[in-house]
Design an enzyme around this catalytic site. Structure first.
Site, PDB file in Angstrom:
ATOM      1  N   TYR A  88       0.857  -1.184   0.000  1.00 25.67           N
ATOM      2  CA  TYR A  88       0.000   0.000   0.000  1.00 25.67           C
ATOM      3  C   TYR A  88       0.892   1.231   0.000  1.00 25.67           C
ATOM      4  CZ  TYR A  88      -3.492   3.412   1.542  1.00 25.67           C
ATOM      5  OH  TYR A  88      -4.330   4.504   1.636  1.00 25.67           O
ATOM      6  N   ASP A  98       9.429   2.697  -0.305  1.00 22.99           N
ATOM      7  CA  ASP A  98       8.409   3.430   0.436  1.00 22.99           C
ATOM      8  C   ASP A  98       8.592   3.088   1.912  1.00 22.99           C
ATOM      9  OD1 ASP A  98       6.248   4.550   1.609  1.00 22.99           O
ATOM     10  OD2 ASP A  98       4.730   3.551   0.379  1.00 22.99           O
ATOM     11  N   LYS A 125       4.695   9.369   8.618  1.00 22.82           N
ATOM     12  CA  LYS A 125       4.451   8.884   9.981  1.00 22.82           C
ATOM     13  C   LYS A 125       5.477   9.370  11.024  1.00 22.82           C
ATOM     14  CE  LYS A 125       1.825   5.013   8.187  1.00 22.82           C
ATOM     15  NZ  LYS A 125       0.475   4.725   8.540  1.00 22.82           N
TER      16      LYS A 125
HETATM   17  N1  PMP Z   1       3.004   4.139   2.219  1.00 25.47           N
HETATM   18  C1  PMP Z   1       2.921   3.238   3.203  1.00 25.47           C
HETATM   19  C2  PMP Z   1       3.932   2.141   3.270  1.00 25.47           C
HETATM   20  C3  PMP Z   1       1.928   3.346   4.174  1.00 25.47           C
HETATM   21  O1  PMP Z   1       1.858   2.446   5.154  1.00 25.47           O
HETATM   22  C4  PMP Z   1       1.014   4.422   4.099  1.00 25.47           C
HETATM   23  C5  PMP Z   1      -0.090   4.615   5.120  1.00 25.47           C
HETATM   24  N2  PMP Z   1      -0.317   3.638   6.007  1.00 25.47           N
HETATM   25  C6  PMP Z   1       1.143   5.327   3.041  1.00 25.47           C
HETATM   26  C7  PMP Z   1       2.149   5.166   2.128  1.00 25.47           C
HETATM   27  C8  PMP Z   1       0.202   6.483   2.910  1.00 25.47           C
HETATM   28  O2  PMP Z   1       0.462   7.404   3.903  1.00 25.47           O
HETATM   29  P1  PMP Z   1      -0.662   8.482   4.313  1.00 25.47           P
HETATM   30  O3  PMP Z   1      -1.751   7.713   4.983  1.00 25.47           O
HETATM   31  O4  PMP Z   1       0.060   9.444   5.214  1.00 25.47           O
HETATM   32  O5  PMP Z   1      -1.096   9.118   3.036  1.00 25.47           O
END
Ligand code: PMP
Length: 432
Positions: A143, A238, A266
């Site tokens: 994701y 990511d 995060k």
């Molecule tokens: N990349 C990863 C690996 C994530 O876990 C998340 C959110 N859990 C995102 C991108 C998206 O981040 P956001 O919810 O701050 O848009």
């Protein structure tokens, strides 16, 4: 569930206002309805119904220091007295930028945005501009945020609701996102053999944190690096979850593999909205206004996120945060293993540092299909029973369980006791 009715009253009001009663899908997975939070401190959250819960969701991996670390609170209070939005640069963004550069990419440059999704969006746009190629490869179950380039075979809540590709995403956009299997290099090689000259980048979570937790097999990430080098494609890690969680150097350092572009979020915002793109200088220099890859944002490098993020990294440097968070995770993982053994319930636990997940299955979980084949009904039962006993873990097996610096002594012992009781309950439920 020993609740007053306040959450329910608010929930009923929310249902008239917000589709599905919430503002982000995973929140609706808490049963029988989402509890509303009044306040939080350390490892604990306190609901408006008067319940106390030990928090293992922690802002889906954000709060590695736990809630309200005193140092973060102090610097925030100090900043609030000076105002909170200027839309012109402040010192804290330079300070945080320097930290990120030193830990994540010494030859890199940085753009601050407001969410993980914005960061991966820009990273992919940048990779396409740099390579002048259209296609990207992502992995089944990864994701990367809720935007059109990556809402293809996605994990997290997109998985939970069975929307592998969201409605409204144009096929003309989705067709440029090719999907391979995590931990199976042959599926990536196959794509490269057929259309290697057209692949701008591979984007991956180095450890899957949105399919439960799935670590990379030995040499998988190195294999991706080699393929990208061979075909002049870029490797995007990511690290929205793994960044600053697997250590100050994140997954790149943990697995000794370097990416060309890293996205963060995060932890690095200290609990406030943030996304970060870190890219090699020759790539990052394409970002506007230096180059022609456009990105802008009213809230980019928001002072509160910069201040909280910088203070968080200062604490990570000075205090044994990673050690204690890992220790808590190890103790809890051990409790899950013992409780499952005692009650003859098959589980697999995937565990990296202070993130882990429990799968109800009798074979190793190495990719999205294995995770999907696990018994999610049993996971849900376990989650509900734990919550009744004051332990709040992710309400879906397709998320991770996180520990923090604040998960010590009492909170951890209470969690361990609850795990033992809950496994007995689950056993009785299945035999009864
Ligand atoms: N990349 C990863 C690996 C994530 O876990 C998340 C959110 N859990 C995102 C991108 C998206 O981040 P956001 O919810 O701050 O848009």
């Amino acid at each position: 569930m020993n609740r007053s009715n306040r959450s329910y009253e608010l929930y009923r009001e929310a249902c008239v206002l917000f589709p599905g009663c919430v503002n982000s899908p995973i929140r609706a997975a808490v049963e029988p309805y989402p509890f509303f939070v009044e306040k939080a401190n350390g490892a604990y959250i306190y609901t408006v119904d008067g319940e106390t819960l030990i928090d293992y969701v922690l802002g889906y991996g954000t709060l590695i220091l736990g809630h309200r670390h005193p140092y973060i609170e102090k610097v925030l209070k100090n900043q609030i007295e000076k105002g909170w939005l200027y839309t012109t640069p402040i010192e804290a963004e330079v300070l945080l930028g320097k930290k990120i550069q030193s830990y994540v990419m010494r030859n890199g440059m940085i753009r601050f945005v407001n969410s993980g999704a914005e960061a991966t969006l820009l990273a992919i746009r940048l990779a396409r501009a740099y390579t002048r190629r259209k296609y990207i490869i992502k992995f089944n179950g990864c994701y990367h945020g809720a935007h059109d380039f990556v809402l293809v075979s996605a994990g997290s809540a997109a998985q939970h609701y069975g929307i592998p590709t969201s409605e409204g995403v144009l096929e003309d956009v989705a067709k440029y996102t090719l999907v391979a299997e995590f931990n199976d290099l042959s599926t990536v090689e196959y794509i490269f053999r057929n259309m290697g000259e057209q692949i701008a980048a591979i984007i991956t979570e180095p450890v899957l944190g949105n399919m439960g937790v799935i670590p990379p097999d030995k040499d998988f990430l190195k294999g991706l690096r080699e393929l990208c080098d061979r075909y002049s494609s870029l490797l995007i890690f990511d690290e929205v979850i793994t960044g600053f969680r697997l250590g100050l150097g994140g997954a790149q350092q943990y697995y000794s593999v370097s990416a060309d572009i890293v996205t963060l979020g995060k932890i690095v915002g200290g609990g406030f909205p943030i996304g970060v793109v870190v890219a090699r200088k020759d790539i990052a220099s394409l970002i506007a206004p230096q180059g022609k890859v456009f990105n802008a944002g009213t809230f980019n490098a928001h002072p509160i996120s910069m201040i909280a993020g910088y203070a968080t990294i200062e604490v990570l440097e000075k205090e044994p945060v990673h050690y204690y968070a890992r220790l808590a995770a190890e103790k809890i993982v051990k409790a899950f293993q013992e409780a499952s053994k005692e009650n003859n319930i098959d589980i697999q636990i995937n565990h990296v540092e202070s993130m882990f997940q429990v799968f109800f299955i009798d074979k190793p979980v190495k990719n999205a299909s294995d995770a999907r084949n696990s018994n999610s009904v049993l996971y849900k039962k376990m989650q509900i029973e734990l919550q009744k006993r004051g332990v709040f873990i992710a309400p879906s097996q397709f998320e991770a369980i996180f520990t923090s610096y604040a998960h010590v002594d009492e909170a951890v012992s209470k969690t361990i006791d609850s795990i033992h009781t809950v496994f007995k309950t689950i056993k009785n439920m299945s035999s009864g």
